[in-house]
Scaffold this motif. Structure first.
Motif, PDB file in Angstrom:
ATOM      1  N   VAL A  59     -15.371 -28.991  31.911  1.00 29.22           N
ATOM      2  CA  VAL A  59     -14.007 -29.329  32.363  1.00 29.22           C
ATOM      3  C   VAL A  59     -13.927 -29.440  33.877  1.00 29.22           C
ATOM      4  O   VAL A  59     -13.138 -30.226  34.402  1.00 29.22           O
ATOM      5  CB  VAL A  59     -12.913 -28.328  31.885  1.00 29.22           C
ATOM      6  N   VAL A  60     -14.762 -28.672  34.559  1.00 24.71           N
ATOM      7  CA  VAL A  60     -14.695 -28.669  36.026  1.00 24.71           C
ATOM      8  C   VAL A  60     -15.051 -30.052  36.590  1.00 24.71           C
ATOM      9  O   VAL A  60     -14.500 -30.488  37.594  1.00 24.71           O
ATOM     10  CB  VAL A  60     -15.596 -27.544  36.597  1.00 24.71           C
ATOM     11  N   GLN A  61     -15.981 -30.753  35.913  1.00 25.64           N
ATOM     12  CA  GLN A  61     -16.330 -32.122  36.343  1.00 25.64           C
ATOM     13  C   GLN A  61     -15.484 -33.170  35.618  1.00 25.64           C
ATOM     14  O   GLN A  61     -15.807 -34.356  35.623  1.00 25.64           O
ATOM     15  CB  GLN A  61     -17.812 -32.398  36.062  1.00 25.64           C
ATOM     16  N   GLY A  62     -14.425 -32.719  34.957  1.00 24.01           N
ATOM     17  CA  GLY A  62     -13.526 -33.662  34.288  1.00 24.01           C
ATOM     18  C   GLY A  62     -14.107 -34.310  33.037  1.00 24.01           C
ATOM     19  O   GLY A  62     -13.695 -35.404  32.650  1.00 24.01           O
ATOM     20  N   LYS A  63     -15.064 -33.624  32.392  1.00 18.96           N
ATOM     21  CA  LYS A  63     -15.661 -34.172  31.158  1.00 18.96           C
ATOM     22  C   LYS A  63     -14.846 -33.756  29.950  1.00 18.96           C
ATOM     23  O   LYS A  63     -14.331 -32.628  29.894  1.00 18.96           O
ATOM     24  CB  LYS A  63     -17.072 -33.594  30.954  1.00 18.96           C
ATOM     25  N   LEU A  64     -14.779 -34.637  28.966  1.00 22.03           N
ATOM     26  CA  LEU A  64     -14.174 -34.295  27.692  1.00 22.03           C
ATOM     27  C   LEU A  64     -14.854 -33.025  27.173  1.00 22.03           C
ATOM     28  O   LEU A  64     -16.086 -32.943  27.153  1.00 22.03           O
ATOM     29  CB  LEU A  64     -14.391 -35.449  26.705  1.00 22.03           C
ATOM     30  N   SER A  65     -14.048 -32.039  26.776  1.00 22.32           N
ATOM     31  CA  SER A  65     -14.593 -30.740  26.401  1.00 22.32           C
ATOM     32  C   SER A  65     -14.072 -30.330  25.039  1.00 22.32           C
ATOM     33  O   SER A  65     -12.894 -30.497  24.740  1.00 22.32           O
ATOM     34  CB  SER A  65     -14.186 -29.696  27.446  1.00 22.32           C
ATOM     35  N   VAL A  66     -14.976 -29.787  24.235  1.00 18.55           N
ATOM     36  CA  VAL A  66     -14.618 -29.425  22.860  1.00 18.55           C
ATOM     37  C   VAL A  66     -14.934 -27.950  22.613  1.00 18.55           C
ATOM     38  O   VAL A  66     -16.032 -27.479  22.918  1.00 18.55           O
ATOM     39  CB  VAL A  66     -15.409 -30.297  21.851  1.00 18.55           C
ATOM     40  N   ILE A  67     -13.945 -27.241  22.067  1.00 17.01           N
ATOM     41  CA  ILE A  67     -14.174 -25.885  21.578  1.00 17.01           C
ATOM     42  C   ILE A  67     -14.389 -26.028  20.077  1.00 17.01           C
ATOM     43  O   ILE A  67     -13.451 -26.350  19.334  1.00 17.01           O
ATOM     44  CB  ILE A  67     -12.980 -24.970  21.923  1.00 17.01           C
TER      45      ILE A  67
END
Ligand code: GDP
Ligand code: IMO
Ligand code: MG
Length: 428
Positions: A59-67
């Motif tokens: 998330v810090v690099q603005g990437k799509l993130s999935v939990i």
């Protein structure tokens, strides 16, 4: 390889966060697949420090993130972490973050139980006290509230009843007050509209992304020696932490994990209780703790420190199917006159080349060491092999030989860019 899986190869805190952050600009999506907010992943970018526990480090690099579904999610913690990151300039909305709708929730009653058990135990585990173990117990006990249930009042009511029937006697035995079911329902209904916008069938999204040729980066938490099957049981966490779990904990299947990058600290640390054959109770151990800033991110406890244990990491290479390692914190060894590496164990007259499963055996192991000369030069911030003293190179080469896996990346400071790149796991 299209996908890369980052996992801890020791007892956690190997530097997974830094590596995931570094790799995430090569990936299209970053996925957590087990654990919960017991993790503490620290990213250092210039003078900004980000501490993530539940959010994928991408998330810090603005990437799509999935939990992913394998994670246990404390919805109140999730919101507070999103808010904290927002305060550091990282805006996180449903366009950036997806929470698997079939992930199970951590509730306040899980945290109560975790903490009350630890307080009452004569033999503590040294958990993070965040309710991880009890939440996984309810998951496999088929009682858990899942993210999708937040949209269904009837399901919530029935599950709260079921949870109260199970937890009531446990709580009474530990002197905890009874659960107020109505209050819990109200709390869940209050948090639901803030969580549900993130809830999606994550497996479907990942399937579509992979079919479209996108690259997935899996972010493990904890480490192989904390794995509930393969670790130093019962002094472990309550999930499978090994790379194979990336498949089940995301829903992407066994072709998902791709290149397995084991994160390996150049020495060994552990936070919490349990066996640790190469632990140092002397000034060298203190030196590693001070120079390596070995303080737990989540609980603020001092991490126990010791020499590099090649037996454990070799076992980890096998358990995880590690393709290559990222060796981190080599710089912390600067200035030590000599270094020891554990190459085997002795239990009485019996020799072991692996960690035996028995608790008594694990706690009684004496390490067999080989000694190497250290180096007086600094390796801090080195970004090329040429910047490393000859003895540091020898140490790294010996580790590769003993563990049976090559070094792909080598970390020389907490900073994102301070890394020697031997090979890019996404290109391999
Ligand atoms: P994780 O849980 O595996 O993500 O690791 P943590 O973030 O809990 O702990 C690793 C710590 O070491 C963090 O404070 C990092 O900033 C720091 N770190 C990571 N890589 C290096 C390195 O190569 N050298 C030094 N000195 N620190 C590092
Ligand atoms: P990251 O992802 C180090 C340890 C706890 C305790 C045991 C069980 O930052 O590497 P739990 O709360 O999970 O039931 O605690 O596991 N532990 C970790 N140690 N790093 C972690 O995560 C850990 N997560 C849990 O200290 O010994
Ligand atoms: Mg950590």
């Amino acid at each position: 390889m299209a996908n890369v899986t980052v996992i801890g190869a020791q007892w956690g805190d190997e530097g997974k966060g830094k590596l995931v952050d570094w790799l995430s600009n090569r990936a299209d999506v970053v996925v957590r697949f087990q654990g919960g907010h017991n993790a503490g992943h620290t990213l250092v970018v210039g003078n900004q420090v980000y501490k993530l526990s539940l959010l994928p480090s991408g998330v810090v690099q603005g990437k799509l993130s999935v939990i992913g579904n394998g994670v246990v999610v404390d919805p109140w913690h999730l919101l507070s972490e999103i808010e904290k990151l927002g305060g550091q300039g990282v805006a996180i909305g449903p366009d950036l973050l997806v929470v698997a709708d079939n992930a199970c929730l951590i509730l306040p009653l899980h945290k109560d139980l975790d903490q009350a058990r630890e307080a009452a135990a004569t033999q503590k585990i040294g958990t993070t006290g965040r309710g991880i173990g009890p939440a996984y117990e309810d998951k496999v006990g088929r009682r858990a509230i899942r993210v999708a249930d937040l949209a269904d009042r009837e399901a919530l009511e029935a599950k709260i009843d079921r949870l109260m029937a199970h937890h009531g006697p446990l709580r009474r035995g530990l002197g905890l007050p009874d659960i107020d079911g109505a209050a819990l329902l109200a709390e869940l209904e209050a948090v639901a509209p803030k969580i549900l916008p993130f809830a999606k069938p994550a497996w479907l999204l990942l399937d579509e992304l992979v079919k479209a040729g996108k690259r997935v980066l899996f972010e493990g938490a904890q480490g192989a020696l904390l794995d509930v099957d393969h670790g130093t049981y019962p002094f472990v966490t309550s999930s499978n932490t090994v790379a194979g779990q990336a498949a089940a904990g995301s829903g992407l299947g066994p072709k998902g994990p791709g290149y397995v990058l084991g994160i390996v600290k150049a020495y060994t640390t552990r936070v919490g209780e349990g066996p640790f054959p190469t632990e140092l109770d002397d000034e060298v151990g203190q030196h590693l703790g001070t120079v390596g800033k070995e303080v737990g991110t989540v609980t603020g406890r001092n991490r126990r420190c010791g020499w590099f244990d090649a037996v454990l990491v070799r076992q980890s290479v096998a358990l995880n199917g590690i393709s290559g390692i990222a060796l981190t914190k080599l710089d912390v060894l600067d200035g030590l006159a000599s270094l020891k590496i554990c190459t085997g164990y002795k239990l009485g007259d019996q020799a072991f080349t692996y960690l035996p499963a028995g608790l008594k055996a694990q706690s009684g192991l004496a390490p067999v060491y080989e000694e190497m000369a250290g180096w007086s030069e600094t390796t801090q911030g080195a970004r090329s092999w040429r910047d490393l003293p000859a003895n540091a190179v020898k140490y790294v080469r010996r580790i590769e030989e003993l563990i049976g896996a090559p070094v792909a990346l080598l970390g020389t400071s907490p900073q994102r860019a301070d890394m020697i790149v031997v090979r890019d796991p996404f290109q391999d």
